[in-house]
Design a protein around this motif. Sequence first.
Motif, PDB file in Angstrom:
ATOM      1  N   ASP A  28       0.834  -1.203   0.000  1.00  0.00           N
ATOM      2  CA  ASP A  28       0.000   0.000   0.000  1.00  0.00           C
ATOM      3  C   ASP A  28       0.869   1.254   0.000  1.00  0.00           C
ATOM      4  N   LEU A  29       0.325   2.331  -0.569  1.00  0.00           N
ATOM      5  CA  LEU A  29       0.973   3.639  -0.541  1.00  0.00           C
ATOM      6  C   LEU A  29       0.253   4.527   0.462  1.00  0.00           C
ATOM      7  N   LEU A  30       1.014   5.330   1.184  1.00  0.00           N
ATOM      8  CA  LEU A  30       0.440   6.260   2.154  1.00  0.00           C
ATOM      9  C   LEU A  30       0.557   7.673   1.601  1.00  0.00           C
ATOM     10  N   LEU A  31      -0.579   8.323   1.370  1.00  0.00           N
ATOM     11  CA  LEU A  31      -0.616   9.672   0.816  1.00  0.00           C
ATOM     12  C   LEU A  31      -0.832  10.688   1.929  1.00  0.00           C
ATOM     13  N   SER A  32      -0.102  11.801   1.847  1.00  0.00           N
ATOM     14  CA  SER A  32      -0.241  12.915   2.772  1.00  0.00           C
ATOM     15  C   SER A  32      -0.905  14.080   2.050  1.00  0.00           C
ATOM     16  N   PRO A  33      -1.269  15.148   2.781  1.00  0.00           N
ATOM     17  CA  PRO A  33      -1.903  16.301   2.131  1.00  0.00           C
ATOM     18  C   PRO A  33      -1.065  16.846   0.975  1.00  0.00           C
ATOM     19  N   GLY A  34      -1.727  17.162  -0.132  1.00  0.00           N
ATOM     20  CA  GLY A  34      -1.046  17.687  -1.302  1.00  0.00           C
ATOM     21  C   GLY A  34      -0.392  16.635  -2.165  1.00  0.00           C
ATOM     22  N   GLN A  35      -0.760  15.373  -1.965  1.00  0.00           N
ATOM     23  CA  GLN A  35      -0.219  14.295  -2.780  1.00  0.00           C
ATOM     24  C   GLN A  35      -1.342  13.587  -3.536  1.00  0.00           C
ATOM     25  N   GLN A  36      -0.962  12.961  -4.661  1.00  0.00           N
ATOM     26  CA  GLN A  36      -1.912  12.249  -5.488  1.00  0.00           C
ATOM     27  C   GLN A  36      -1.252  11.013  -6.078  1.00  0.00           C
ATOM     28  N   VAL A  37      -2.096  10.068  -6.505  1.00  0.00           N
ATOM     29  CA  VAL A  37      -1.613   8.860  -7.167  1.00  0.00           C
ATOM     30  C   VAL A  37      -2.714   8.377  -8.093  1.00  0.00           C
ATOM     31  N   VAL A  70       0.298  17.705  -5.803  1.00  0.00           N
ATOM     32  CA  VAL A  70      -0.841  18.333  -6.471  1.00  0.00           C
ATOM     33  C   VAL A  70      -1.155  19.625  -5.740  1.00  0.00           C
ATOM     34  N   SER A  71      -1.381  20.688  -6.500  1.00  0.00           N
ATOM     35  CA  SER A  71      -1.702  21.980  -5.896  1.00  0.00           C
ATOM     36  C   SER A  71      -3.121  21.983  -5.376  1.00  0.00           C
ATOM     37  N   SER A  72      -3.426  22.916  -4.504  1.00  0.00           N
ATOM     38  CA  SER A  72      -4.783  23.006  -3.972  1.00  0.00           C
ATOM     39  C   SER A  72      -5.785  23.284  -5.085  1.00  0.00           C
ATOM     40  N   ALA A  73      -5.360  24.054  -6.093  1.00  0.00           N
ATOM     41  CA  ALA A  73      -6.259  24.358  -7.208  1.00  0.00           C
ATOM     42  C   ALA A  73      -6.518  23.133  -8.070  1.00  0.00           C
ATOM     43  N   GLY A  74      -5.572  22.188  -8.082  1.00  0.00           N
ATOM     44  CA  GLY A  74      -5.725  21.013  -8.930  1.00  0.00           C
ATOM     45  C   GLY A  74      -6.349  19.819  -8.239  1.00  0.00           C
TER      46      GLY A  74
END
Length: 355
Positions: free
Chosen positions: A247-256, A270-274
Amino acid sequence: MSHPSIQPADASRMREQALDWFVRRRGEAFGAREEQAFQDWLAADPLHREAFERWGGEWQAFDAIPQDMRNLLQRNLAYDRAMEAASPAGTPAMPAMPSRRRVLVPAVAVAAVVAVAAGTGLLAWNHWEAQPVFVQAMATRRGQQLDVPLPDGSRLRLDTATRLEISYYRQRREVRLLEGQAAFSVQGDPARPFHVLAGPLRITVVGTRFFVRHTPDIAGSEGVHVAVEEGRVRVGQAARGAGTEADLLLSPGQQVSSNAQGALSAVSPVSSAGLAPWRDHRVRFDNQRLDRALAELARYGDPRLVIADPAVAALPITGVFDPRDMATFRRVLPASLPVRLKETEGGAAEVVLAR
């Protein structure tokens, strides 16, 4: 007085009928017509009364169930009543026997709870654990968005053309995203993790805000996309179960993202706008093929634009657009790409290369 012997199947059916009546009689909408139907059922066989009274005794064990579980069961029953009230006019208010579609699901859940409280053993406990205490299916039409509050304080926001199924269990919460995209604001509850099942992926959280996209019918977007705004999210293949080393662990501002088979990409920022521009009625294209951009716009409405030339289909487009304003998109398109719009019948247009 002895009663004629009855077959096990008949006894099970009688007990189920007695439970259906017991649950219905405790409801607010049980009126004189329903009471007469119930009395007719009692008079049809002396064993009916015995089965009904047995449920009355066992119901006392319900008081031993934790209050939060009783609240969830009551919300589920209330939702069923609301769905019944919203049915088309002319639907009979009450058939001679309670409707299995409306009554049996909550009745089975209550039966499992009572069986556990009465101490009928591990089998009854496992049966209870497997029963959802809240079930709801949601869908949005093309061009529609919807905010959905959940019983535990969590909230969902569904984008256009999105379908999902919600199931809450005693020890976990689960949402199955069938298609579309949704924003999740999850109320923290370490005792009941929150799972999102989307295509080949499982996304697991305790409390956070994140976004999931699953559009298997759109070319180039057949996989799953996950982006995190707040908290942490664990992403892995659903077939492996939750909490594996892969598994991958994502934090705020990350995407997969994944492909249709569940193979995960590298984690990227990933930016907040995106994160989820669709919340503000925007779609964002970054060197996207024009045919795939039109397929995305078609999720929100009919763009009335067609492409026949493969060379035009492969042209890359970049920009942020309001999918509700196709008139502006039509004006911008020839200024952004070497194309023109060739009007066809019915107000539609073909996108062709400018000559």
